[in-house]
Design a protein around this motif. Sequence first.
Motif, short mmCIF file in Angstrom:
data_model
loop_
_atom_site.label_atom_id
_atom_site.label_comp_id
_atom_site.label_asym_id
_atom_site.label_seq_id
_atom_site.Cartn_x
_atom_site.Cartn_y
_atom_site.Cartn_z
N PHE B 186 35.58 41.05 41.39
CA PHE B 186 36.35 42.25 41.73
C PHE B 186 36.92 42.13 43.15
O PHE B 186 38.06 42.52 43.41
CB PHE B 186 35.47 43.50 41.63
CG PHE B 186 36.24 44.77 41.89
CD1 PHE B 186 36.98 45.35 40.88
CD2 PHE B 186 36.23 45.35 43.15
CE1 PHE B 186 37.71 46.51 41.12
CE2 PHE B 186 36.96 46.51 43.39
CZ PHE B 186 37.70 47.09 42.37
N GLU B 194 37.91 45.19 54.02
CA GLU B 194 37.88 45.98 52.79
C GLU B 194 36.64 45.68 51.96
O GLU B 194 36.03 46.58 51.38
CB GLU B 194 39.14 45.69 51.95
CG GLU B 194 40.41 46.26 52.55
CD GLU B 194 41.66 45.72 51.87
OE1 GLU B 194 42.74 46.29 52.09
OE2 GLU B 194 41.57 44.73 51.12
N THR C 16 38.65 50.61 54.75
CA THR C 16 38.26 50.78 53.36
C THR C 16 39.36 50.22 52.46
O THR C 16 40.51 50.17 52.83
CB THR C 16 38.02 52.27 53.03
OG1 THR C 16 37.81 52.38 51.62
CG2 THR C 16 39.22 53.12 53.41
N SER C 17 38.96 49.79 51.26
CA SER C 17 39.96 49.27 50.32
C SER C 17 40.68 50.40 49.60
O SER C 17 41.59 50.16 48.82
CB SER C 17 39.26 48.36 49.29
OG SER C 17 38.27 49.10 48.59
N TRP C 133 37.90 49.99 36.45
CA TRP C 133 37.62 48.71 35.79
C TRP C 133 36.12 48.55 35.65
O TRP C 133 35.38 48.67 36.63
CB TRP C 133 38.20 47.58 36.63
CG TRP C 133 37.92 46.21 36.08
CD1 TRP C 133 38.55 45.58 35.05
CD2 TRP C 133 36.94 45.27 36.57
NE1 TRP C 133 38.03 44.32 34.85
CE2 TRP C 133 37.05 44.11 35.77
CE3 TRP C 133 36.01 45.30 37.60
CZ2 TRP C 133 36.25 42.99 35.97
CZ3 TRP C 133 35.20 44.18 37.79
CH2 TRP C 133 35.33 43.04 36.99
N TYR C 163 33.56 53.97 41.93
CA TYR C 163 33.15 53.56 43.27
C TYR C 163 34.37 53.59 44.20
O TYR C 163 35.48 53.25 43.77
CB TYR C 163 32.56 52.16 43.19
CG TYR C 163 31.58 51.84 44.28
CD1 TYR C 163 30.49 52.68 44.55
CD2 TYR C 163 31.71 50.68 45.03
CE1 TYR C 163 29.58 52.37 45.54
CE2 TYR C 163 30.79 50.36 46.02
CZ TYR C 163 29.73 51.21 46.27
OH TYR C 163 28.83 50.90 47.26
N HIS C 165 36.18 51.79 45.91
CA HIS C 165 36.46 50.38 46.15
C HIS C 165 37.60 50.00 45.21
O HIS C 165 37.47 50.17 43.99
CB HIS C 165 35.18 49.60 45.82
CG HIS C 165 35.03 48.31 46.57
ND1 HIS C 165 35.40 48.15 47.89
CD2 HIS C 165 34.52 47.10 46.19
CE1 HIS C 165 35.12 46.91 48.28
NE2 HIS C 165 34.60 46.27 47.27
N VAL C 166 38.73 49.57 45.76
CA VAL C 166 39.94 49.35 44.96
C VAL C 166 40.43 47.92 45.16
O VAL C 166 40.53 47.44 46.29
CB VAL C 166 41.05 50.34 45.38
CG1 VAL C 166 42.36 50.02 44.66
CG2 VAL C 166 40.63 51.77 45.09
N SER C 167 40.75 47.26 44.07
CA SER C 167 41.24 45.88 44.14
C SER C 167 42.72 45.86 44.52
O SER C 167 43.52 46.59 43.95
CB SER C 167 41.05 45.20 42.78
OG SER C 167 41.85 44.04 42.71
N ARG C 168 43.06 44.98 45.47
CA ARG C 168 44.47 44.77 45.81
C ARG C 168 45.22 44.12 44.68
O ARG C 168 46.40 44.32 44.51
CB ARG C 168 44.59 43.76 46.96
CG ARG C 168 44.19 44.24 48.25
CD ARG C 168 44.37 43.12 49.28
NE ARG C 168 44.47 43.77 50.53
CZ ARG C 168 45.60 44.14 51.08
NH1 ARG C 168 46.75 43.82 50.54
NH2 ARG C 168 45.62 44.79 52.19
N ARG C 172 42.87 48.65 40.53
CA ARG C 172 41.86 49.42 39.81
C ARG C 172 40.63 49.67 40.68
O ARG C 172 40.31 48.87 41.57
CB ARG C 172 41.41 48.65 38.57
CG ARG C 172 42.55 48.52 37.55
CD ARG C 172 42.22 47.41 36.58
NE ARG C 172 43.20 47.39 35.49
CZ ARG C 172 43.22 46.46 34.56
NH1 ARG C 172 42.33 45.49 34.56
NH2 ARG C 172 44.14 46.50 33.62
N HIS C 173 39.94 50.77 40.36
CA HIS C 173 38.69 51.08 41.05
C HIS C 173 37.53 50.33 40.39
O HIS C 173 37.52 50.15 39.17
CB HIS C 173 38.39 52.59 40.98
CG HIS C 173 39.36 53.43 41.77
ND1 HIS C 173 40.68 53.56 41.40
CD2 HIS C 173 39.19 54.15 42.90
CE1 HIS C 173 41.29 54.36 42.27
NE2 HIS C 173 40.42 54.73 43.19
N LEU C 174 36.55 49.97 41.21
CA LEU C 174 35.35 49.35 40.66
C LEU C 174 34.51 50.42 39.97
O LEU C 174 34.25 51.48 40.55
CB LEU C 174 34.54 48.70 41.79
CG LEU C 174 33.20 48.07 41.41
CD1 LEU C 174 33.41 46.86 40.49
CD2 LEU C 174 32.43 47.64 42.65
#
Lengths: 326, 345, 183
Positions: B186, B194, C16-17, C133, C163, C165-168, C172-174
């Motif tokens: 992920f 980040e 933060t992401s 995700w 969570y 936490h987001v993917s670049r 999507r969020h974890l």
Amino acid sequence: MSRLSLVVAGIDDTVPDVRRLVLAPADGGELPSYTPGSHLVLDVPSGPGRERALANAYSLVGESLHPSSYEIAVLRCDPRGGAAGGSAWVHALRTGDPVTATTPRSSFAPVQPATRHLLVAAGIGITPLVSHLRFHARWGREAELLYLHREGRGAFITEIDDLTDGSASCFHDRVSLLARLRERLLDQPIGTHLYTCGPTGFMDLVVAEAQAAGWPSSRVHLEHFGLDDLDPGEPFDVTVGEQCFEIASGVSLLEAMEKQGYAVPNLCRQGVCGECRLELGPATTGVWHRDLYLSDDDKAAGDCAMACVSRALPAADGRAHLEVLL
Amino acid sequence: MSATYSAEVCTTVSALDLVTGFPFPFPQETYRYSTNVEPAPGAVTTPAGQWGEAVVDVDSEYAQELAERAAILDRDPSRHAWLPHMDVACWDAMLCLMRELSLTRPDSMALTVLESGVRPRYHWRNDLLGIDHTFVLGDPSTLPDEPLAWIAAQVQEDIVLLDQRDGVLYGDAGVVTFAADWSFGFDVGMSFLEIHGPVPRLHGEGIITRAHEFLKRLQPGETYRRTNWTLTIGRRLDVSTELYPEWGPDRDAVLLLDDEAFGRDVHLRVEVQHLIRLPESGAVMFLIRTYLLPLVDLVQVEHWRVRTADVLEELPQDLADYKGVAKYRHRTAAWLRARGPAEGS
Amino acid sequence: MTSPVTASAPHPPHYTSVPDWTREPVVQPADPLGRVHTVIEVVGEDPAATAPVVAGWVAGLDGRDVRHRACPDTAAAVAALEADLVTAKVGHRVLVAGSADACLAVRAAGVRGGLADDEMAFGVVSVETRTVWCVHCSAATVAKLALDDVVACSGCERGLLVYPHVSRRTGRHLGFMVDAEEA
């Protein structure tokens, strides 16, 4: 920081005023590999015309992987014209002379995700870009070079031809380079990054052209050889612990502290290497940073400065003061 | 080994070298996050022996852990990922790890440069795995696998490669099969800052931004290390977020175990993390080596027994929650306390 | 940083992401230095919301080469961006108007296509919807969700914690199983 003991193993003066030096390890063997665009900081001893020892940074131009020697190229600069004397020392070296240097330092590396690299050099500013070209040739990256040099005084012409399959464009005057650059800046695929090295005034022009063509700052990279023509600045006060003293115009904080007997670690003495960073206390009125080392966040925090180039900024009452914490 | 500890005196669950080489992580009686980096390598003496002499460590679990990594990658290929621009960094990492391996095990591993220049040619020998191979830098057809996958199958360390651009480090490639409660698949492509966004306390204290600044200035040839720790139930290397439904229930179940089983099941998990600037790509290689020692072996060293209990008892609640030890850290501390010196060796 | 900082709700750390504009709707300004601008309007359920955002950007970029792409959904927006990037030159900027969820997905396509952070800007009109995700089964679940909510995974039906936490790379969020420790 580790230091290397080297000897001058080769000298090439073919190009007028540009001396290429081959530096080999004094005890034989292999030297550390380095990142393309890296420089070596040579110890220049004090001597005739050089009141104090210097530490001068020179870009590495040879093979970067498993090198048996390091290669640099140094332009002749006349101390009578204001040069500090490092160049004159290099131009007086002879084969077999010992030289000490830091291990290579990287601050101008090719950007890995770039799909294409546009390189713009002026004069001896070609040096870090030669090692970029070696990288691009090794890894099959697309690169384009615009190179400004005086006629008959171009360094690395043969290597550049080999490394770019003859695609590099050379110019003998700024106007024609800038005209071509303006055109090329409008026609680079979105993944391209721009790299420039040369005199500060030249790089300023390149950056201005890039901005005018809509290039965002994340795609534009400059190699500073250091700050030329620093403003001598206004006098200010410093306290170090119990001691208070004045720094005159034209004298750096580093010089003044050394004169007072403080051993401040330092290397480049021009705001690049980061060795002489000092922590500042709350009595500081303001900092005119002027260095190329600290991040914007560090500078905004106002609690640190580089002794070699930073000075105090006056408060509203006109008092200019730095509180150094050792 | 100049230890106050030896095989003649005690019997351990773990192989002897896993005790003598254990990187005990608590220099102080209390634990907080810090930018605890130090130059590496360098040997650290412990009451049981020493650790830290090598950047890449090869111990008696070598074959076992490599087999486990292979099985995990087979089940879940997302543990190995790289963005396309990391090709140079992957070759760079492979060469660096081969060099480190040959320093660690000169008797059985060697990297030789056969030809230098634009396209260097190398010979690599790893007798522990029966590898004897010649390859050309940058030519994938001369390798049996992708460079990062191939070398990850020869070291016990997890590997993350960080690309530096525009003043930011991005975790753009790696092989991570032994993650402690995070998901590499992920996080790949995120910046270093980040990735650490969700960690409590790092926020206000500037620790992670300082670490980031430090890493950005790391020069080629410089290697640093730090340790991190948690508790793990069972000798389970793969406690990734992916498998949380498998290992999560253990945190309640462990409280039901009797003391004997509890001491064998609960492990102090230590990560020795090395940070290395790679020369050709300019990437930062982040190596994470995981060591697990069960409490029954930990208490064989009196200092480790007392110190671990001290740290666990004092640990602030938010850190205990984040590390996932909140439910059983007090039982662990009590278990350690109950094994006083009189009862131990 | 465009959103206000209040004492009662501490501003999230800048590293933060999770972008600010997914916590509350924010319209970032267009970069006047850009030479060519692709304005992607993900019209979605509420065309009345995105229209003024686009109009504001277009008015501010008067005289520049602006390419407006009105897209009915995120997939169309990603396709429009990818098509533009094939021939885009440096100097290009991308502006995306739509829900935070759509903006995250288009940003991910931009990142995959090699765009830098200073080449993209977002005009967010709603932050209610998030894509989660599942780290256990890789399914994506789209729903009206706040950070730290729990949602049933559309793939494995586990209750997933959303969570922060987001993917670049995916936008999507974890999501991971919220009650995994309850045996």
